[in-house]
Design an enzyme around this catalytic site. Structure first.
Site, mmCIF file in Angstrom:
data_model
loop_
_atom_site.group_PDB
_atom_site.id
_atom_site.type_symbol
_atom_site.label_atom_id
_atom_site.label_comp_id
_atom_site.label_asym_id
_atom_site.label_seq_id
_atom_site.Cartn_x
_atom_site.Cartn_y
_atom_site.Cartn_z
ATOM 1 N N HIS A 14 17.109 -20.687 71.499
ATOM 2 C CA HIS A 14 16.881 -19.774 70.486
ATOM 3 C C HIS A 14 15.456 -19.037 71.015
ATOM 4 O O HIS A 14 14.712 -19.371 70.568
ATOM 5 C CB HIS A 14 16.880 -20.182 69.026
ATOM 6 C CG HIS A 14 16.591 -18.785 68.104
ATOM 7 N ND1 HIS A 14 17.469 -18.389 66.937
ATOM 8 C CD2 HIS A 14 15.750 -17.603 68.114
ATOM 9 C CE1 HIS A 14 17.018 -17.270 66.451
ATOM 10 N NE2 HIS A 14 16.186 -16.917 67.210
ATOM 11 N N HIS A 16 13.214 -15.405 72.212
ATOM 12 C CA HIS A 16 13.352 -13.706 72.257
ATOM 13 C C HIS A 16 12.335 -13.425 73.328
ATOM 14 O O HIS A 16 11.384 -13.860 73.491
ATOM 15 C CB HIS A 16 12.601 -13.161 70.871
ATOM 16 C CG HIS A 16 13.375 -13.700 69.700
ATOM 17 N ND1 HIS A 16 14.171 -12.483 69.379
ATOM 18 C CD2 HIS A 16 13.179 -14.374 68.856
ATOM 19 C CE1 HIS A 16 14.909 -12.869 68.219
ATOM 20 N NE2 HIS A 16 14.404 -14.232 67.926
ATOM 21 N N LEU A 17 13.134 -12.792 74.469
ATOM 22 C CA LEU A 17 12.308 -12.435 75.721
ATOM 23 C C LEU A 17 11.727 -11.172 75.756
ATOM 24 O O LEU A 17 11.136 -10.449 76.737
ATOM 25 C CB LEU A 17 13.115 -12.747 76.851
ATOM 26 C CG LEU A 17 13.314 -14.113 77.569
ATOM 27 C CD1 LEU A 17 14.193 -14.420 78.521
ATOM 28 C CD2 LEU A 17 11.872 -14.814 77.666
ATOM 29 N N ARG A 18 12.370 -10.036 74.617
ATOM 30 C CA ARG A 18 11.918 -8.763 74.750
ATOM 31 C C ARG A 18 12.548 -8.056 76.120
ATOM 32 O O ARG A 18 13.408 -8.647 76.598
ATOM 33 C CB ARG A 18 10.554 -8.694 74.361
ATOM 34 C CG ARG A 18 9.880 -9.152 73.379
ATOM 35 C CD ARG A 18 10.737 -9.114 71.949
ATOM 36 N NE ARG A 18 9.953 -9.657 70.868
ATOM 37 C CZ ARG A 18 10.700 -10.104 69.711
ATOM 38 N NH1 ARG A 18 11.868 -9.874 69.631
ATOM 39 N NH2 ARG A 18 9.878 -10.736 68.705
ATOM 40 N N ASN A 42 18.448 -9.148 70.286
ATOM 41 C CA ASN A 42 17.753 -7.984 69.216
ATOM 42 C C ASN A 42 16.908 -7.064 69.823
ATOM 43 O O ASN A 42 15.768 -6.921 69.485
ATOM 44 C CB ASN A 42 17.378 -8.621 67.945
ATOM 45 C CG ASN A 42 15.929 -9.472 68.339
ATOM 46 O OD1 ASN A 42 15.871 -10.150 69.105
ATOM 47 N ND2 ASN A 42 15.213 -9.709 67.275
ATOM 48 N N LYS A 100 25.690 -13.602 68.259
ATOM 49 C CA LYS A 100 24.486 -13.642 67.010
ATOM 50 C C LYS A 100 24.929 -12.641 66.153
ATOM 51 O O LYS A 100 24.933 -11.540 66.111
ATOM 52 C CB LYS A 100 23.157 -13.281 67.844
ATOM 53 C CG LYS A 100 21.986 -13.432 66.494
ATOM 54 C CD LYS A 100 21.798 -14.555 66.380
ATOM 55 C CE LYS A 100 20.558 -14.702 65.314
ATOM 56 N NZ LYS A 100 19.225 -14.550 65.564
ATOM 57 N N HIS A 137 21.893 -15.699 61.886
ATOM 58 C CA HIS A 137 20.412 -15.596 61.177
ATOM 59 C C HIS A 137 21.051 -16.043 59.587
ATOM 60 O O HIS A 137 21.469 -15.034 59.005
ATOM 61 C CB HIS A 137 20.023 -14.475 61.399
ATOM 62 C CG HIS A 137 18.473 -14.321 60.809
ATOM 63 N ND1 HIS A 137 17.420 -14.291 61.498
ATOM 64 C CD2 HIS A 137 18.314 -14.121 59.331
ATOM 65 C CE1 HIS A 137 16.310 -14.033 60.507
ATOM 66 N NE2 HIS A 137 17.015 -14.082 59.369
ATOM 67 N N HIS A 175 17.193 -21.539 63.233
ATOM 68 C CA HIS A 175 15.865 -21.684 62.529
ATOM 69 C C HIS A 175 15.863 -22.198 61.224
ATOM 70 O O HIS A 175 15.618 -21.356 60.309
ATOM 71 C CB HIS A 175 14.993 -20.361 62.996
ATOM 72 C CG HIS A 175 15.795 -19.105 62.496
ATOM 73 N ND1 HIS A 175 16.516 -18.687 61.624
ATOM 74 C CD2 HIS A 175 15.707 -17.893 63.523
ATOM 75 C CE1 HIS A 175 16.821 -17.564 61.926
ATOM 76 N NE2 HIS A 175 16.019 -17.095 62.890
ATOM 77 N N ASP A 248 12.714 -19.940 68.789
ATOM 78 C CA ASP A 248 12.602 -18.835 68.039
ATOM 79 C C ASP A 248 11.264 -18.138 68.727
ATOM 80 O O ASP A 248 10.684 -17.644 67.759
ATOM 81 C CB ASP A 248 12.780 -18.754 66.661
ATOM 82 C CG ASP A 248 12.850 -17.545 65.996
ATOM 83 O OD1 ASP A 248 13.149 -16.534 66.714
ATOM 84 O OD2 ASP A 248 12.534 -17.483 64.690
ATOM 85 N N HIS A 252 5.052 -10.551 69.738
ATOM 86 C CA HIS A 252 4.726 -9.340 68.937
ATOM 87 C C HIS A 252 3.425 -8.970 69.591
ATOM 88 O O HIS A 252 2.542 -9.899 69.452
ATOM 89 C CB HIS A 252 5.051 -9.160 67.503
ATOM 90 C CG HIS A 252 6.192 -9.266 66.974
ATOM 91 N ND1 HIS A 252 7.096 -8.257 66.903
ATOM 92 C CD2 HIS A 252 6.975 -10.293 66.553
ATOM 93 C CE1 HIS A 252 8.201 -8.370 66.331
ATOM 94 N NE2 HIS A 252 8.053 -9.753 66.107
ATOM 95 N N ALA A 264 7.301 -9.957 61.893
ATOM 96 C CA ALA A 264 7.560 -11.372 61.821
ATOM 97 C C ALA A 264 7.789 -11.960 63.292
ATOM 98 O O ALA A 264 8.583 -11.230 64.002
ATOM 99 C CB ALA A 264 8.897 -11.528 60.970
HETATM 100 C C1 NCD Z 1 12.436 -12.388 65.492
HETATM 101 C C2 NCD Z 1 11.907 -11.390 66.244
HETATM 102 O O1 NCD Z 1 10.888 -11.043 66.154
HETATM 103 O O2 NCD Z 1 12.851 -10.823 66.986
HETATM 104 N N1 NCD Z 1 11.316 -12.799 64.303
HETATM 105 C C3 NCD Z 1 11.178 -14.045 63.643
HETATM 106 O O3 NCD Z 1 10.198 -13.917 62.724
HETATM 107 N N2 NCD Z 1 11.850 -14.875 64.051
HETATM 108 C C4 NCD Z 1 13.778 -12.277 64.733
HETATM 109 C C5 NCD Z 1 14.221 -13.289 64.250
HETATM 110 O O4 NCD Z 1 14.600 -14.215 64.887
HETATM 111 O O5 NCD Z 1 14.805 -13.453 62.992
HETATM 112 ZN ZN ZN Z 2 14.975 -15.461 66.401
#
Ligand code: NCD
Ligand code: ZN
Length: 346
Positions: A14, A16-18, A42, A100, A137, A175, A248, A252, A264
């Site tokens: 899991h 997030h690479l943006r 996302n 997802k 999620h 998560h 996860d 940011h 978050a």
């Molecule tokens: C994730 C995100 O920033 O994309 N944020 C997080 O707090 N985990 C989104 C997610 O996995 O809920």
């Molecule tokens: Zn996530």
């Protein structure tokens, strides 16, 4: 006393690479230690169709430094308009490894998520037929439900009915943050598994809120009481095949974390393995680290484990950077609040 640990190269189930400059900055942090990762879809706009996923995969591979190797395992973002044929074709070609599900409004960039589960029933049934996992999620979003209860309520009101009405659907509870989630995942049989993050093994809600609000400990699902953290620790270190690592790691920019309405997400890619080694050692479970980081995930996803190994060596505390730069932005690296003695050998 164990001073070195050789384990199969881990994967992150899991991540997030943006995109763009942020992706360029965070991708090497993951690829340094991990062979593969499930890439969360996302983005804005989200990765919805197989052609979105193919284009995103190409951007990831294009951003990968030449000296690193890494395999992005792509996912699609489930919407009420998702076409079962497109999903099945993307699975058949090997492009995607999961879909997802974000309940609409649950977290960062989830506005296109699912409101009415009847509308995604044909996709879910097709996924059950072809064995394609649904990454969930697991939080309800109704304003009446307290944020600390949203995972437990989701299990009872959404996840359990969904699984009963779609026999054979393979589900990953993403998560996990609660004892209730651990118990449900443990008892769910071979079609159910769960990822656990690094940070939820380390922090509870006191770390987030006591002595001043700590925006870099704010993530979703939000950290819960200590009893829940301990249940997650017990699950992660148990060797039970239902549980595996999904960091996860969710970068940011600091200016949006340290904000009146802070985003978050905890960014843990850089130091995750050192933190996990410290956590597993503290629980006398170093012998289960490889199972959690490198074996249980591939087994659930029906992929071979990685062939290569990495070595962790114990020594003086690590000097990890407190921040990494992403274009003009800074991203804070998760601070576990204790020294990290385990180094991943280059
Ligand atoms: C994730 C995100 O920033 O994309 N944020 C997080 O707090 N985990 C989104 C997610 O996995 O809920
Ligand atoms: Zn996530």
């Amino acid at each position: 006393m164990t001073e070195t640990l050789r384990i199969l190269r881990p994967d992150d189930w899991h991540l997030h690479l943006r995109d763009g400059a942020m992706m360029k900055a965070v991708l090497p942090e993951t690829a340094r230690h991990f062979a593969r990762a499930i890439i969360m879809p996302n983005l804005v706009p989200p990765v919805v169709t197989s052609s979105d996923a193919a284009a995103y995969r190409d951007r990831i591979l294009g951003a990968l430094p030449a000296e690193q190797s890494f395999e992005p395992l792509m996912t699609l973002y489930l919407t009420e308009e998702t076409d079962p044929e497109d999903v099945a074709a993307a699975h058949e070609s090997g492009l995607i490894k999961a879909v997802k599900l974000y309940p609409a409004g649950a977290t960062t960039n989830s506005a296109s998520g699912v409101r009415n589960f009847d509308r995604v029933r044909p996709v879910l049934e097709r996924m059950a037929d072809i064995g394609l996992p649904l990454c969930v999620h697991g939080e309800v979003t109704s304003s009446e439900v307290d944020i600390f209860d949203r995972e437990a309520v989701f299990i009872d009101e959404v996840l359990d009915p969904l699984r009963r009405s779609t026999p054979g659907l393979r589900v990953v509870m993403e998560h996990l943050t609660t004892r209730e989630g651990v118990e449900y995942a443990r008892e769910g049989g071979p079609d159910l598994a769960a990822t656990i993050t690094t940070h939820h093994l380390v922090i509870n809600r006191n770390h987030l809120l006591v002595g001043g609000i700590k925006p870099h400990y704010y993530c979703l699902p939000v950290a819960k009481r200590e009893e829940h953290r301990l249940a997650l620790r017990a699950a992660a270190t148990s060797g039970d095949p239902s549980f595996f690592l999904g960091t996860d790691s969710a970068p940011h920019p600091d200016r949006l974390k340290e904000h009146a309405c802070g985003c978050a997400g905890c960014f843990t890619a850089t130091n995750t393995l050192s933190i996990l080694a410290e956590v597993f050692e503290a629980d006398d479970a170093l012998h289960q680290l490889e199972t959690f980081t490198s074996l249980n995930g591939p087994q659930f996803y029906r992929l071979p484990p990685n062939a290569e190994h990495i070595t962790l060596r114990k020594g003086a505390p690590n000097e990890y950077p407190s921040h990494i730069s992403a274009g003009d932005e800074q991203v804070t690296v998760f601070d576990p609040g204790f020294p990290l003695h385990w180094h991943v050998e280059p």
